[in-house]
Design an enzyme around this catalytic site. Sequence first.
Site, short mmCIF file in Angstrom:
data_model
loop_
_atom_site.label_atom_id
_atom_site.label_comp_id
_atom_site.label_asym_id
_atom_site.label_seq_id
_atom_site.Cartn_x
_atom_site.Cartn_y
_atom_site.Cartn_z
N GLU A 174 37.08 27.73 18.38
CA GLU A 174 38.19 28.23 19.19
C GLU A 174 38.28 29.76 19.09
OE1 GLU A 174 40.41 26.64 21.37
OE2 GLU A 174 40.60 28.80 21.67
N PHE A 175 38.54 30.39 20.22
CA PHE A 175 38.59 31.86 20.23
C PHE A 175 39.95 32.41 20.65
CE2 PHE A 175 34.21 30.60 20.57
CZ PHE A 175 33.59 31.44 19.66
N LEU A 176 40.94 31.55 20.76
CA LEU A 176 42.24 32.04 21.22
C LEU A 176 42.81 33.07 20.25
CD1 LEU A 176 44.71 30.76 19.35
CD2 LEU A 176 44.18 28.72 20.64
N CYS A 283 43.01 34.37 10.74
CA CYS A 283 41.57 34.24 10.97
C CYS A 283 40.71 35.33 10.35
CB CYS A 283 41.30 34.16 12.47
SG CYS A 283 41.92 32.62 13.16
N ARG A 350 50.91 35.02 8.42
CA ARG A 350 49.76 34.94 7.52
C ARG A 350 49.03 36.28 7.42
NH1 ARG A 350 47.42 29.15 9.51
NH2 ARG A 350 48.29 29.85 11.48
P1 NAD Z 1 47.78 25.55 11.32
O1 NAD Z 1 47.85 25.68 9.86
O2 NAD Z 1 48.72 26.32 12.19
O3 NAD Z 1 47.91 24.00 11.74
C1 NAD Z 1 47.25 22.96 11.09
C2 NAD Z 1 48.02 21.69 11.38
O4 NAD Z 1 47.26 20.55 10.91
C3 NAD Z 1 49.37 21.60 10.67
O5 NAD Z 1 50.38 21.30 11.61
C4 NAD Z 1 49.19 20.44 9.68
O6 NAD Z 1 50.40 19.73 9.43
C5 NAD Z 1 48.17 19.59 10.39
N1 NAD Z 1 47.43 18.63 9.56
C6 NAD Z 1 46.97 18.76 8.29
N2 NAD Z 1 46.33 17.64 7.91
C7 NAD Z 1 46.38 16.77 8.95
C8 NAD Z 1 45.87 15.46 9.18
N3 NAD Z 1 45.20 14.79 8.25
N4 NAD Z 1 46.10 14.90 10.38
C9 NAD Z 1 46.77 15.55 11.35
N5 NAD Z 1 47.28 16.80 11.19
C10 NAD Z 1 47.06 17.40 10.01
O7 NAD Z 1 46.28 25.93 11.69
P2 NAD Z 1 45.73 26.83 12.91
O8 NAD Z 1 46.15 28.24 12.78
O9 NAD Z 1 45.98 26.10 14.19
O10 NAD Z 1 44.15 26.81 12.57
C11 NAD Z 1 43.41 25.61 12.62
C12 NAD Z 1 41.93 25.95 12.55
O11 NAD Z 1 41.55 26.72 13.70
C13 NAD Z 1 41.52 26.81 11.36
O12 NAD Z 1 40.23 26.45 10.96
C14 NAD Z 1 41.50 28.22 11.92
O13 NAD Z 1 40.63 29.07 11.24
C15 NAD Z 1 40.99 27.98 13.32
N6 NAD Z 1 41.41 28.98 14.30
C16 NAD Z 1 42.68 29.47 14.29
C17 NAD Z 1 43.07 30.40 15.24
C18 NAD Z 1 44.45 30.99 15.22
O14 NAD Z 1 44.67 31.99 15.91
N7 NAD Z 1 45.40 30.44 14.49
C19 NAD Z 1 42.17 30.83 16.21
C20 NAD Z 1 40.88 30.29 16.22
C21 NAD Z 1 40.50 29.36 15.25
#
Ligand code: NAD
Length: 459
Positions: A174-176, A283, A350
Amino acid sequence: MSIECESENTSFKIAVAGTGYVGLVAGVCFAEVGHQVTCVDIDKDKVQLMKSGVSPIYEADLEELMQKNYAAGRLEYTTDYKSAYREADAIFIGVGTPEQPDGSANLSYIATVARQIAETIEKDCLVVVKSTVPVGTNDKVQQFIHDFLPREGEKTTSNGAGRSIRVEVASNPEFLAQGTAVRDTLQAARIIIGTDSKWAEDILMKIYEPFNIPIVSVQRRSAEMIKYASNDFLALKISYMNDIANLCELVGADIEDVARGMSFDERIGSKFLNAGIGYGGSCFPKDTKALEYLARQHGYELKTVKAAIDVNTDQKTILYKKASKRLITFNGLKVAVLGLTFKPGTDDLREAASLENVPLLLDQGAEIYAYDPVGKSNFSKKYPEGRNGKGSIKYVENIQEALDGANVCFVYTEWGEIREIKPEVYKELMRTPLVYDGRNLYGIQEMEEAGVEYYSIGR
Ligand code: NAD
């Protein structure tokens, strides 16, 4: 923001594991283009909130699309992963992969979901990992799922049949960017899919067809690497500009002019040239460390990325260090803090600069008056209003209240309303108009003319 779904497009049953910034936005956007989506999270309160039409995160356009697609019956939320995974044609994993103390990515959330999937699915299913994971992880996820799939005859499906099902894992990083997540998804520059079979590639191609966005289809490991290489490149760009900015200060150049001059070169590009107090967010900090760790594991020293990390660590407290030289002490001073989130447009804290600096100020006995349009609620969970160690913190409702009678002001986030403050306002409201700006929001000359003692980055 919306996308018209062409009627000939195939609608898939999609489950999304994790409703954070990535999972929820992906789920909502899949529903928006016509797929049938169930978003799964372990957090009951979050699921309840989403069912009531409220977004658990602050993200432009998200709540509106949640409500629209929920009302249209294309979007559901649940904690019952079994019902969601059992029915799904594709399961997207968007759970967190946070940094561990040694810099490596914590893959335990991914492993939990993988196991839940293996123990639940009853028909052919593509598992798509959206979370950012080290190169090679998806091979392991696939193996892990296969290891936990019940053996033939061990369990029958709910319709009574024995099972022999096809399950593969694809990478779809994901690149958002937070703050523009919905737009970045519906109008992405490209979609990266990493698959090791035609079957998996075809499914992902069809799922993404209605988005009408260029798709780059590569091998799974390359897709995983594209994510890290892209994020770390941007982090490098930021750290490079900050490094040059610090040198500009020493040699009497202005980083804003330098960046403008550089930006006309197409090979360099005009984005990510802003100097400041370093990158934060969920990230860049973790993805630089994770790639550096991965390289080390393979006996390779990733010197460029290591340098980006080091520069960023120092940069985060550069204003604090400058102010510490200028002031004898922060003890008992009223310190205005403008901006708490790691960037504007999000309530995410974060790795925000505020989290590095506020404890230093509190430790020195500062009386902080903090303003942020949306960050207060998350920040006050870490630093409740009132006394915090030697200092104190008060969350105020507007910028004026923060500045009124302040001895010094720190700007950590470039929210539009902070950018719009006129230099005279600092002069009029503050007891001593002394401003440390981590985002280079104001002109040096205009601040000087208004009588504000002003320090920024690289000029
Ligand atoms: P986040 O911490 O905001 O959300 C993760 C969610 O997963 C939480 O709501 C948590 O309760 C839930 N969760 C945990 N275990 C679970 C399970 N077993 N079943 C269902 N839900 C479960 O994370 P995020 O910021 O959305 O990031 C997620 C991934 O995407 C990471 O690897 C991050 O590096 C990547 N990413 C993030 C961004 C960003 O801007 N935040 C952008 C690109 C990629």
